[in-house]
Design a protein around this motif. Structure first.
Motif, PDB file in Angstrom:
ATOM      1  N   LYS A 140       0.815  -1.344  -0.133  1.00 52.73           N
ATOM      2  CA  LYS A 140       0.049  -0.114  -0.146  1.00 52.73           C
ATOM      3  C   LYS A 140       0.826   1.145   0.108  1.00 52.73           C
ATOM      4  CE  LYS A 140      -3.355   2.740   2.813  1.00 52.73           C
ATOM      5  NZ  LYS A 140      -4.236   2.689   4.091  1.00 52.73           N
ATOM      6  N   ARG A 141       1.906   1.225   0.539  1.00 54.43           N
ATOM      7  CA  ARG A 141       2.760   2.281   0.780  1.00 54.43           C
ATOM      8  C   ARG A 141       4.374   1.734   0.961  1.00 54.43           C
ATOM      9  NH1 ARG A 141       0.365   4.717   5.409  1.00 54.43           N
ATOM     10  NH2 ARG A 141      -1.149   5.683   3.807  1.00 54.43           N
ATOM     11  N   VAL A 142       5.195   2.922   0.174  1.00 57.99           N
ATOM     12  CA  VAL A 142       6.514   2.509   0.169  1.00 57.99           C
ATOM     13  C   VAL A 142       7.250   3.624   0.657  1.00 57.99           C
ATOM     14  CG1 VAL A 142       8.706   1.902  -1.135  1.00 57.99           C
ATOM     15  CG2 VAL A 142       6.642   0.572  -1.591  1.00 57.99           C
ATOM     16  N   LEU A 143       8.402   3.367   1.622  1.00 52.65           N
ATOM     17  CA  LEU A 143       9.185   4.573   2.025  1.00 52.65           C
ATOM     18  C   LEU A 143      10.424   4.475   1.073  1.00 52.65           C
ATOM     19  CD1 LEU A 143       9.951   5.994   5.394  1.00 52.65           C
ATOM     20  CD2 LEU A 143      11.841   5.180   3.888  1.00 52.65           C
ATOM     21  N   VAL A 144      10.771   5.737   0.660  1.00 55.23           N
ATOM     22  CA  VAL A 144      11.688   6.092  -0.224  1.00 55.23           C
ATOM     23  C   VAL A 144      13.007   6.471   0.531  1.00 55.23           C
ATOM     24  CG1 VAL A 144      12.922   7.038  -2.421  1.00 55.23           C
ATOM     25  CG2 VAL A 144      10.343   6.502  -2.200  1.00 55.23           C
ATOM     26  N   ALA A 145      14.024   5.567   0.586  1.00 55.19           N
ATOM     27  CA  ALA A 145      15.075   5.732   1.619  1.00 55.19           C
ATOM     28  C   ALA A 145      16.366   6.120   0.626  1.00 55.19           C
ATOM     29  CB  ALA A 145      15.713   4.673   2.334  1.00 55.19           C
ATOM     30  N   ASN A 146      16.353   7.390  -0.035  1.00 54.03           N
ATOM     31  CA  ASN A 146      17.281   8.011  -0.991  1.00 54.03           C
ATOM     32  C   ASN A 146      16.999   9.397  -1.194  1.00 54.03           C
ATOM     33  OD1 ASN A 146      19.593   8.027  -2.853  1.00 54.03           O
ATOM     34  ND2 ASN A 146      19.567   5.703  -2.416  1.00 54.03           N
ATOM     35  N   ARG A 147      17.538   9.980  -2.102  1.00 48.64           N
ATOM     36  CA  ARG A 147      17.475  11.211  -2.568  1.00 48.64           C
ATOM     37  C   ARG A 147      17.582  11.348  -4.189  1.00 48.64           C
ATOM     38  NH1 ARG A 147      21.393  14.055  -3.727  1.00 48.64           N
ATOM     39  NH2 ARG A 147      20.493  16.194  -3.070  1.00 48.64           N
ATOM     40  N   GLY A 148      17.510  12.724  -4.514  1.00 48.83           N
ATOM     41  CA  GLY A 148      17.682  12.865  -5.961  1.00 48.83           C
ATOM     42  C   GLY A 148      17.241  12.409  -7.179  1.00 48.83           C
ATOM     43  N   GLU A 149      17.783  12.096  -8.075  1.00 47.59           N
ATOM     44  CA  GLU A 149      16.893  11.436  -9.188  1.00 47.59           C
ATOM     45  C   GLU A 149      16.478  10.191  -8.962  1.00 47.59           C
ATOM     46  OE1 GLU A 149      17.673   8.894 -11.553  1.00 47.59           O
ATOM     47  OE2 GLU A 149      19.502   8.230 -10.649  1.00 47.59           O
ATOM     48  N   ILE A 150      17.190   9.263  -8.335  1.00 46.73           N
ATOM     49  CA  ILE A 150      16.686   7.818  -8.239  1.00 46.73           C
ATOM     50  C   ILE A 150      15.469   7.777  -7.117  1.00 46.73           C
ATOM     51  CG2 ILE A 150      18.054   7.553  -5.958  1.00 46.73           C
ATOM     52  CD1 ILE A 150      17.074   5.169  -8.699  1.00 46.73           C
ATOM     53  N   ALA A 151      15.246   8.740  -6.307  1.00 46.15           N
ATOM     54  CA  ALA A 151      14.057   8.674  -5.227  1.00 46.15           C
ATOM     55  C   ALA A 151      13.083   9.306  -6.243  1.00 46.15           C
ATOM     56  CB  ALA A 151      14.355   9.834  -4.265  1.00 46.15           C
ATOM     57  N   VAL A 152      13.090  10.159  -7.411  1.00 48.53           N
ATOM     58  CA  VAL A 152      11.978  10.365  -8.312  1.00 48.53           C
ATOM     59  C   VAL A 152      11.768   9.175  -9.132  1.00 48.53           C
ATOM     60  CG1 VAL A 152      11.378  11.932 -10.284  1.00 48.53           C
ATOM     61  CG2 VAL A 152      12.906  12.956  -8.276  1.00 48.53           C
ATOM     62  N   ARG A 153      12.687   8.655  -9.579  1.00 48.43           N
ATOM     63  CA  ARG A 153      12.318   7.376 -10.398  1.00 48.43           C
ATOM     64  C   ARG A 153      11.498   6.350  -9.568  1.00 48.43           C
ATOM     65  NH1 ARG A 153      11.116   3.879 -12.989  1.00 48.43           N
ATOM     66  NH2 ARG A 153      12.099   2.315 -14.266  1.00 48.43           N
ATOM     67  N   ARG A 166      24.310  16.463   6.949  1.00 46.76           N
ATOM     68  CA  ARG A 166      25.096  15.264   6.822  1.00 46.76           C
ATOM     69  C   ARG A 166      24.459  13.695   6.882  1.00 46.76           C
ATOM     70  NH1 ARG A 166      30.064  17.946   5.399  1.00 46.76           N
ATOM     71  NH2 ARG A 166      30.054  19.583   6.836  1.00 46.76           N
ATOM     72  N   SER A 167      25.008  13.120   5.529  1.00 47.70           N
ATOM     73  CA  SER A 167      24.497  11.790   5.381  1.00 47.70           C
ATOM     74  C   SER A 167      24.435  10.898   6.498  1.00 47.70           C
ATOM     75  CB  SER A 167      25.034  11.161   4.181  1.00 47.70           C
ATOM     76  OG  SER A 167      26.685  11.016   4.179  1.00 47.70           O
ATOM     77  N   GLY A 168      25.475  10.733   7.408  1.00 45.80           N
ATOM     78  CA  GLY A 168      25.553   9.954   8.307  1.00 45.80           C
ATOM     79  C   GLY A 168      24.647  10.131   9.442  1.00 45.80           C
ATOM     80  N   GLU A 169      23.898  11.304   9.473  1.00 41.18           N
ATOM     81  CA  GLU A 169      23.134  11.760  10.404  1.00 41.18           C
ATOM     82  C   GLU A 169      21.804  11.612  10.018  1.00 41.18           C
ATOM     83  OE1 GLU A 169      24.273  15.142  13.240  1.00 41.18           O
ATOM     84  OE2 GLU A 169      25.879  15.370  11.660  1.00 41.18           O
ATOM     85  N   SER A 170      21.440  11.317   8.607  1.00 36.66           N
ATOM     86  CA  SER A 170      20.025  11.220   7.919  1.00 36.66           C
ATOM     87  C   SER A 170      20.108  10.013   7.223  1.00 36.66           C
ATOM     88  CB  SER A 170      20.134  12.441   7.257  1.00 36.66           C
ATOM     89  OG  SER A 170      21.030  12.791   6.208  1.00 36.66           O
ATOM     90  N   TYR A 171      20.470  10.046   5.734  1.00 37.73           N
ATOM     91  CA  TYR A 171      20.402   8.797   4.761  1.00 37.73           C
ATOM     92  C   TYR A 171      21.020   7.640   5.133  1.00 37.73           C
ATOM     93  CZ  TYR A 171      18.401  12.824   1.915  1.00 37.73           C
ATOM     94  OH  TYR A 171      17.409  13.633   1.568  1.00 37.73           O
ATOM     95  N   LEU A 172      22.023   7.537   5.982  1.00 32.53           N
ATOM     96  CA  LEU A 172      22.699   6.608   6.477  1.00 32.53           C
ATOM     97  C   LEU A 172      22.204   6.098   7.906  1.00 32.53           C
ATOM     98  CD1 LEU A 172      26.374   7.446   5.269  1.00 32.53           C
ATOM     99  CD2 LEU A 172      24.777   5.472   4.494  1.00 32.53           C
ATOM    100  N   ASN A 173      21.321   6.768   8.548  1.00 39.42           N
ATOM    101  CA  ASN A 173      20.845   6.275   9.790  1.00 39.42           C
ATOM    102  C   ASN A 173      19.729   5.394   9.613  1.00 39.42           C
ATOM    103  OD1 ASN A 173      19.542   6.372  12.437  1.00 39.42           O
ATOM    104  ND2 ASN A 173      20.227   8.298  13.058  1.00 39.42           N
ATOM    105  N   ALA A 174      20.076   3.928   9.907  1.00 41.00           N
ATOM    106  CA  ALA A 174      19.260   3.169   9.591  1.00 41.00           C
ATOM    107  C   ALA A 174      18.046   3.049  10.291  1.00 41.00           C
ATOM    108  CB  ALA A 174      19.944   1.662   9.505  1.00 41.00           C
ATOM    109  N   ARG A 175      18.055   3.285  11.886  1.00 37.57           N
ATOM    110  CA  ARG A 175      16.945   3.063  12.787  1.00 37.57           C
ATOM    111  C   ARG A 175      15.940   4.309  12.606  1.00 37.57           C
ATOM    112  NH1 ARG A 175      17.239  -0.783  16.021  1.00 37.57           N
ATOM    113  NH2 ARG A 175      18.991  -1.848  16.408  1.00 37.57           N
TER     114      ARG A 175
END
Length: 465
Positions: A19-32, A71-80
């Motif tokens: 029903k719903r997917v979370l997109v764990a990325n940014r930029g063009e691949i997130a749009v894709r 900073r990606s370490g505090e956002s896009y790389l924060n798995a939890r």
């Protein structure tokens, strides 16, 4: 299904529509990914850092949630944080795109633990194929040729030195846990090895959290060939190859499909080897088998596997008509592919240019800034995957990729002509981009004849600048 070692997590799951997917990325691949989900009638939740608050993926998604500072370490790389966001917003699954956490076995395991589907292979397979020394072992077991080298990682420079003597110089030191050219060094003589080993290990540790190194024979003037794989756990398909030999410092600049260096017999042999390896490890999802090809001997060698969707996947989509991202999502839902290898037909030729915010005249230095105007080219056979818009501020914290310009033609010559035209039409105002570099590459007679290798750009194009 072939018998193989594995776990229940690798088996095909019961079909359950997301029903719903979370997109764990940014930029063009997130749009894709957002667009693929919308085509499938799936809602999206876009995570973003403070630097991406006004980005196009945030604007396009059904919901958006900030997960931390720039900073990606505090956002896009924060798995939890990302998994917590999926649970709070009721996402059934997480699509990691490429880069960041896409090949992080711990992240995939955390998703499995929390009951959120990871759109990709199992944590076990990511871990298995993410260790390049182990991946080489799997290739050997599957009967896929590998470059001569160490049987596994080496513990010290002294051990690497002993192996180098057996192989003969030059040798290549490679990070076992990473890719993209980081943690990789060419050693041409014994006196260089100790220093290069230390540098490679430190760079690998900083980039991937693992400084393990392995050694292999360095082959010069080779081509970089990769095979696109789709598997639902039962059916394993290859969608032909991509030629990624146009590189600078092991970073891909332009990709095309099919490769001008392969004949039909060798193409079928490499494709069959890629399928064999995926069956051997129990692969399920989209993935890519990367090889090097010696054009003189027409021999290929397994290099590594990327257990995710690739930046350059659009060229394969253009020549096969298969939407790889949508198929990847369908497989994650437990659906069967519904096609056989005989149904895969490669038609025409496709080329992708990576348009980066970089200045080729200054050693490809990053050029963050504000895009004052953006005009995407169009016309028959032209596709642009991008997150750009007029007024967009390119943050300095992430990859410099702005857009992927993809063209299709009935022949390679037509695709080259179409790409020249499309690059001439494309406008990114306010920042310096790699468009002029791509035009010079397309005009080079060696490229036009398809006579390039992985050192071609540095040896021929850049040495004259």
């Amino acid at each position: 299904m072939n018998s193989r070692a594995g776990s229940a997590a690798d088996a095909a799951v019961d079909a359950k529509r997301f029903k719903r997917v979370l997109v764990a990325n940014r930029g063009e691949i997130a749009v894709r990914i957002i667009r693929a989900c919308r085509d499938l009638g799936i809602e999206t939740v876009q995570v973003y850092s403070d630097a991406d608050r006004d980005s196009l993926p945030v604007r396009l998604a059904d919901r958006a949630v900030c997960i931390g500072p720039a900073r990606s370490g505090e956002s896009y790389l924060n798995a939890r944080f990302i998994v917590s966001a999926a649970l709070v917003h009721g996402a059934d699954a997480i699509h990691p795109g490429y880069g960041f956490l896409s090949e992080n076995a711990g992240f995939a395991a955390l998703c499995e633990q929390e009951g959120v589907t990871f759109i990709g292979p199992s944590a076990r397979v990511i871990s298995l194929m993410g260790d390049k020394a182990m991946a080489r072992r799997m290739a050997d077991e599957a009967g896929v040729p590998t470059t001569p080298g160490s049987r596994g990682t080496v513990a010290s420079a002294a051990e690497a030195r002993a192996i180098a003597v057996e192989l003969g110089y030059p040798v290549l030191l490679k990070a076992a846990a990473g890719g993209g050219g980081r943690g990789m060094r060419v050693v041409r003589e014994p006196a260089e090895l100790d220093l290069q080993f230390g540098d490679a290990a430190r760079e690998a540790k900083a980039a991937f959290g693992d400084g393990s190194i392995y050694v292999e024979k360095f082959l010069s003037r080779v081509r970089h060939i990769e095979i696109q794989i789709l598997s639902d756990g039962e059916t394993v398909l290859h969608l032909g190859e991509r030629d990624c030999s146009a590189q600078r410092r092991n970073q891909k600049l332009l990709e095309e499909s099919p490769s001008p260096a392969l004949g039909e017999a060798l193409r079928a042999e490499i494709g069959a080897a890629a399928v064999r390896l995926c069956r051997h490890v129990g692969y399920r999802s989209a993935g890519t088998i990367e090889c090097i090809l010696d054009p003189e001997t027409q021999r290929f060698y397994f290099m590594e596997m990327n257990t995710r969707v690739q930046v350059e996947h659009p060229v394969t989509e253009c020549v096969t008509g298969i939407d790889i991202v949508k198929e990847q999502i369908r497989v994650a839902q437990g659906e069967a592919l519904g096609i056989a290898q005989r149904d895969i037909e490669v038609r025409g030729h496709a080329i992708e240019c990576r348009i980066n915010a970089e200045d080729p005249a200054r050693n490809f230095a990053p050029c963050p800034g504000t895009v004052h105007g953006f005009h995407a080219p169009g016309g028959p056979g032209v596709r642009v995957d991008s997150h750009l818009f007029s007024g967009y501020r390119i943050p300095p914290y992430y990859d410099s990729l702005l857009a992927k310009l993809i063209v299709w033609g009935r022949s390679r010559d037509e695709a080259i002509a179409r790409m020249r035209r499309a690059l001439g039409e494309m406008r990114v105002e306010g920042v310096t981009t790699t468009i002029p570099f791509h035009l010079s590459l397309l005009d080079d007679p060696h490229f036009v004849r398809g006579e390039i290798h992985t050192r071609f750009v540095e040896e021929r194009l850049l040495e004259t600048r």
